[in-house]
Design an enzyme around this catalytic site. Structure first.
Site, mmCIF file in Angstrom:
data_model
loop_
_atom_site.group_PDB
_atom_site.id
_atom_site.type_symbol
_atom_site.label_atom_id
_atom_site.label_comp_id
_atom_site.label_asym_id
_atom_site.label_seq_id
_atom_site.Cartn_x
_atom_site.Cartn_y
_atom_site.Cartn_z
ATOM 1 N N VAL A 1 0.815 -1.224 0.000
ATOM 2 C CA VAL A 1 0.000 0.000 0.000
ATOM 3 C C VAL A 1 0.843 1.265 0.000
ATOM 4 C CG1 VAL A 1 -2.027 -1.060 1.080
ATOM 5 C CG2 VAL A 1 -0.230 -0.032 2.535
ATOM 6 N N ASN B 1 -7.244 -0.511 6.606
ATOM 7 C CA ASN B 1 -6.926 -1.309 7.784
ATOM 8 C C ASN B 1 -5.460 -1.730 7.877
ATOM 9 O OD1 ASN B 1 -7.684 -3.337 10.048
ATOM 10 N ND2 ASN B 1 -6.758 -4.624 8.466
ATOM 11 N N SER C 1 -7.015 2.962 16.965
ATOM 12 C CA SER C 1 -6.670 2.162 18.137
ATOM 13 C C SER C 1 -7.114 2.946 19.364
ATOM 14 C CB SER C 1 -5.154 1.923 18.172
ATOM 15 O OG SER C 1 -4.722 1.492 19.450
ATOM 16 N N TYR D 1 3.991 4.334 16.852
ATOM 17 C CA TYR D 1 2.649 3.754 16.732
ATOM 18 C C TYR D 1 1.601 4.710 17.297
ATOM 19 C CZ TYR D 1 -1.180 0.390 17.136
ATOM 20 O OH TYR D 1 -2.392 -0.247 17.032
ATOM 21 N N LYS E 1 -1.494 6.535 15.207
ATOM 22 C CA LYS E 1 -2.902 6.286 15.533
ATOM 23 C C LYS E 1 -3.610 7.572 15.976
ATOM 24 C CE LYS E 1 -2.845 2.100 14.254
ATOM 25 N NZ LYS E 1 -3.544 1.716 13.004
#
Length: 285
Positions: free
Chosen positions: A98, A124, A176, A189, A193
Site C-alpha cells: 500500500v 486497515n 486504536s 505507533y 494512531k
C-alpha cells in the site's frame, strides 16, 4: 381491607413483571431487526479492505461477505491468503504494497474492474514497531508513517470520486485506543494512531458534503498476527488481561461487526467518530 391491599400490590407486581418481559422481548426483537437491516442495507455493496489477508482485516472481509458485500481484499505480495468456504466467489484479491507509488491507482482500478465501483473503503493495513522517544530509528518512524498514515490518505484521495458516485460512500479507518491514549516504547505507533483520529475527522468534514461518511475503529488489545510477538510475552499479555475489565484480549471477529455497523445505513448519521472496542480498558485507570 388488608387483603384487598395485598391483592392490589400483587397485581401491580404482576403487571411490572409482564412489562419487564415485554420490554426485554422488544429489545431482542429490535436487536434482531437491526442486524437484519444492516445486512439488507449492505447487500450488493462493494468494499475495499486493505490488510485483508489476516487479523482484523480478514475478519472484516468475512463479515462483509456474510452481509452480502463483494470485497476487494488488498495485502502484501508476501501475505499468506487462506481460503474460506463460501467466500471465494465474493472476494477478489490484489497483492500490492500500500506504500508503493502506484498503489492508490492500482487499488481503485482493480475495484472498478472487479467490483464495478467502491461503496465502502476500509483502510486497515498497519504496522507496529516498538521503540521509545529516545530509541526509535528514522527508518522505523518513516515506515510506520508511510503504512499507517500516508497510505490511508493517498488511497482515500484516489477513491473519493468512486465513493461520491456511490451516493452513500463510507470510509472506515483502523485506529486504536492509542488514538487518544499513549503507552511506553511505542511513540511511532501512538503518533500514527493519533493521526488516524485527526485525519478521519478532517475527512468527515471535507467529504460530508459529497455524501461520504468517515469514521474510525478503536480496538484495544486484539490477538492478531501483528500483535502475536507481544502477546507471546507473559508480562505484556498479563498487563492487558488485568487492564481489561472483561479479563481477556479481543479476537478479530469481535472487531469486525463494528465495521459492518459503520458501513450500514444503521450508522447513516454517524461521521467523524471513533468507536472503541476495548472491553472497557480505556476507562480502567
Amino acid at each position: 381491607m388488608r387483603a384487598f391491599s395485598e391483592l392490589r400490590e400483587a397485581s401491580a407486581h404482576a403487571r411490572f413483571l409482564t412489562s419487564r418481559r415485554t420490554s426485554a422481548q422488544s429489545r431482542r426483537t429490535v436487536g434482531r431487526s437491526d442486524i437484519t437491516q444492516q445486512n439488507e442495507t449492505l447487500s450488493g455493496k462493494r468494499a475495499v479492505v486493505t490488510g485483508g489477508a489476516s487479523g482484523i482485516g480478514k475478519a472484516i472481509v468475512e463479515a462483509y461477505v456474510a452481509a452480502g458485500v463483494t470485497v476487494l481484499a488488498v495485502d502484501l505480495p508476501t501475505a499468506s491468503w487462506s481460503s474460506s468456504d463460501g467466500l471465494e466467489r465474493n472476494v477478489a484479491r490484489l497483492a500490492i504494497d500500500v506504500t508503493s507509488d502506484d498503489a492508490p491507482t492500482a487499488i481503485a482500478a482493480a475495484a472498478v474492474a472487479q467490483l464495478g465501483g467502491i461503496d465502502v473503503l476500509v483502510n486497515n493495513a498497519g504496522v507496529m514497531r516498538p521503540g521509545g522517544a529516545d530509541s526509535t530509528s528514522d527508518a522505523d518512524w518513516q515506515v510506520m508513517l508511510a503504512v499507517n498514515v500516508t497510505a490511508p490518505f493517498r488511497i482515500t484521495r484516489e477513491a473519493v470520486p468512486y465513493l461520491k458516485v456511490s451516493g452513500n460512500g463510507r470510509i472506515i479507518n483502523t485506529g486504536s485506543i492509542m488514538s487518544e491514549l499513549a503507552g511506553p516504547a511505542s511513540i511511532a505507533y501512538v503518533t500514527t494512531k493519533h493521526a488516524i483520529a485527526g485525519m478521519t475527522k478532517a475527512m468527515a468534514i471535507d467529504l460530508g458534503p459529497l455524501g461520504i461518511r468517515a469514521n474510525f475503529l478503536q480496538p484495544g488489545a486484539v490477538e492478531t498476527p501483528l500483535s502475536a510477538p507481544h502477546m507471546a510475552d507473559p508480562q505484556y499479555l498479563g498487563f492487558w488481561e488485568r487492564k481489561i475489565p472483561l479479563g481477556r484480549v479481543a479476537q478479530p471477529e469481535e472487531i469486525a461487526p463494528v465495521a459492518v455497523f459503520l458501513a450500514s445505513d444503521a450508522a447513516a448519521y454517524i461521521s467523524g467518530e471513533g468507536l472503541r472496542i476495548d472491553g472497557g480498558a480505556t476507562y480502567n485507570i
